[in-house]
Design a protein around this motif. Sequence first.
Motif, PDB file in Angstrom:
ATOM      1  N   ASP A  39       3.402  -6.085  18.941  1.00  0.00           N
ATOM      2  CA  ASP A  39       2.899  -7.246  18.072  1.00  0.00           C
ATOM      3  C   ASP A  39       1.988  -6.640  16.964  1.00  0.00           C
ATOM      4  N   VAL A  40       1.249  -5.453  17.212  1.00  0.00           N
ATOM      5  CA  VAL A  40       0.389  -4.768  16.176  1.00  0.00           C
ATOM      6  C   VAL A  40       1.436  -3.968  15.411  1.00  0.00           C
ATOM      7  N   LEU A  41       2.208  -3.301  16.048  1.00  0.00           N
ATOM      8  CA  LEU A  41       3.347  -2.548  15.162  1.00  0.00           C
ATOM      9  C   LEU A  41       3.983  -3.414  14.020  1.00  0.00           C
ATOM     10  N   GLY A  42       4.522  -4.617  14.589  1.00  0.00           N
ATOM     11  CA  GLY A  42       5.217  -5.721  13.898  1.00  0.00           C
ATOM     12  C   GLY A  42       4.350  -6.074  12.616  1.00  0.00           C
ATOM     13  N   LEU A  43       3.010  -6.221  12.933  1.00  0.00           N
ATOM     14  CA  LEU A  43       2.214  -6.633  11.939  1.00  0.00           C
ATOM     15  C   LEU A  43       1.929  -5.462  10.871  1.00  0.00           C
ATOM     16  N   ARG A  44       2.065  -4.306  11.358  1.00  0.00           N
ATOM     17  CA  ARG A  44       1.846  -3.181  10.440  1.00  0.00           C
ATOM     18  C   ARG A  44       3.101  -3.026   9.521  1.00  0.00           C
ATOM     19  N   GLN A  45       4.374  -3.402  10.158  1.00  0.00           N
ATOM     20  CA  GLN A  45       5.481  -3.394   9.240  1.00  0.00           C
ATOM     21  C   GLN A  45       5.546  -4.527   8.281  1.00  0.00           C
ATOM     22  N   GLU A  46       4.847  -5.622   8.792  1.00  0.00           N
ATOM     23  CA  GLU A  46       4.856  -6.951   7.515  1.00  0.00           C
ATOM     24  C   GLU A  46       3.927  -6.467   6.611  1.00  0.00           C
ATOM     25  N   VAL A  47       2.882  -5.916   6.988  1.00  0.00           N
ATOM     26  CA  VAL A  47       2.036  -5.609   5.771  1.00  0.00           C
ATOM     27  C   VAL A  47       2.657  -4.527   5.081  1.00  0.00           C
ATOM     28  N   ALA A  48       3.296  -3.621   5.346  1.00  0.00           N
ATOM     29  CA  ALA A  48       3.946  -2.767   4.547  1.00  0.00           C
ATOM     30  C   ALA A  48       4.940  -3.305   3.525  1.00  0.00           C
ATOM     31  N   ALA A  49       5.733  -4.284   4.150  1.00  0.00           N
ATOM     32  CA  ALA A  49       6.778  -4.848   3.416  1.00  0.00           C
ATOM     33  C   ALA A  49       6.229  -5.565   2.200  1.00  0.00           C
ATOM     34  N   LEU A  50       5.213  -6.390   2.751  1.00  0.00           N
ATOM     35  CA  LEU A  50       4.274  -7.201   1.667  1.00  0.00           C
ATOM     36  C   LEU A  50       3.726  -6.459   0.540  1.00  0.00           C
ATOM     37  N   ARG A  51       3.420  -5.182   0.717  1.00  0.00           N
ATOM     38  CA  ARG A  51       2.675  -4.443  -0.301  1.00  0.00           C
ATOM     39  C   ARG A  51       3.693  -3.905  -1.235  1.00  0.00           C
ATOM     40  N   ALA A  52       5.085  -3.848  -0.598  1.00  0.00           N
ATOM     41  CA  ALA A  52       5.983  -3.199  -1.503  1.00  0.00           C
ATOM     42  C   ALA A  52       6.684  -4.511  -2.495  1.00  0.00           C
ATOM     43  N   GLU A  53       6.534  -5.536  -1.787  1.00  0.00           N
ATOM     44  CA  GLU A  53       7.170  -6.807  -2.527  1.00  0.00           C
ATOM     45  C   GLU A  53       6.125  -7.004  -3.626  1.00  0.00           C
ATOM     46  N   THR A  54       4.843  -6.982  -3.455  1.00  0.00           N
ATOM     47  CA  THR A  54       4.066  -7.493  -4.478  1.00  0.00           C
ATOM     48  C   THR A  54       4.093  -6.269  -5.823  1.00  0.00           C
ATOM     49  N   GLY A  55       4.452  -5.241  -5.696  1.00  0.00           N
ATOM     50  CA  GLY A  55       4.498  -4.289  -6.444  1.00  0.00           C
ATOM     51  C   GLY A  55       5.574  -4.962  -7.786  1.00  0.00           C
ATOM     52  N   ALA A  56       6.397  -5.717  -7.363  1.00  0.00           N
ATOM     53  CA  ALA A  56       7.298  -6.266  -8.513  1.00  0.00           C
ATOM     54  C   ALA A  56       6.905  -7.732  -8.796  1.00  0.00           C
ATOM     55  N   GLY A  57       5.719  -8.076  -8.403  1.00  0.00           N
ATOM     56  CA  GLY A  57       5.350  -9.462  -8.680  1.00  0.00           C
ATOM     57  C   GLY A  57       4.452  -9.451 -10.260  1.00  0.00           C
ATOM     58  N   LEU A  58       4.794 -10.409 -10.841  1.00  0.00           N
ATOM     59  CA  LEU A  58       3.950 -10.411 -12.426  1.00  0.00           C
ATOM     60  C   LEU A  58       2.551 -10.572 -12.028  1.00  0.00           C
ATOM     61  N   ARG A  59       1.695  -9.396 -11.758  1.00  0.00           N
ATOM     62  CA  ARG A  59       0.369  -9.694 -11.460  1.00  0.00           C
ATOM     63  C   ARG A  59      -0.496  -9.178 -12.361  1.00  0.00           C
ATOM     64  N   HIS A  60       0.024  -8.583 -13.514  1.00  0.00           N
ATOM     65  CA  HIS A  60      -0.862  -8.301 -14.543  1.00  0.00           C
ATOM     66  C   HIS A  60      -0.662  -9.036 -15.803  1.00  0.00           C
ATOM     67  N   LEU A  61      -1.646  -9.965 -16.220  1.00  0.00           N
ATOM     68  CA  LEU A  61      -1.537 -10.785 -17.230  1.00  0.00           C
ATOM     69  C   LEU A  61      -2.792 -10.767 -18.150  1.00  0.00           C
ATOM     70  N   ALA A  62      -2.542 -11.324 -19.319  1.00  0.00           N
ATOM     71  CA  ALA A  62      -3.598 -11.431 -20.344  1.00  0.00           C
ATOM     72  C   ALA A  62      -3.305 -12.322 -21.410  1.00  0.00           C
ATOM     73  N   VAL A  63      -4.273 -13.189 -21.934  1.00  0.00           N
ATOM     74  CA  VAL A  63      -3.838 -13.857 -23.089  1.00  0.00           C
ATOM     75  C   VAL A  63      -4.815 -13.724 -24.277  1.00  0.00           C
TER      76      VAL A  63
END
Length: 130
Positions: A39-63
Amino acid sequence: MLAVLASLSFVLALTAAGLAVVALRRTSPRADGSDLPTDVLGLRQEVAALRAETGAGLRHLAVVRYDAFGDMGGHLSWSLALLDDSGDGIVLSSIHARSEARTYAKNIAGWTCEAQLSPEEDEAIAHARP
């Protein structure tokens, strides 16, 4: 008698050393994480996948708000930059005049745009860049 005690002590010392090695192997972490519960290994894999996905998110914004025309106040015009980690995204601009408002969208790739950007759009991209 002394020889028997010495050999018995030697055997006990070897047994204790063997048990210590086994205990160390069970408790020392392995680089591949194989010593962790599944279960810990599974959590590590989930965290790695989430980190990879957030790189493609529109997280840098300015008005950037501004007055597009000198005879109007209130900073009703604005430019909004929405970008991901690699600088891909969009810049939205809304230009407000007395009787109308116009909205424009421009694609951004690698922190630059093929179309000409206004100074306010350039400023929004600069503020959104980490």
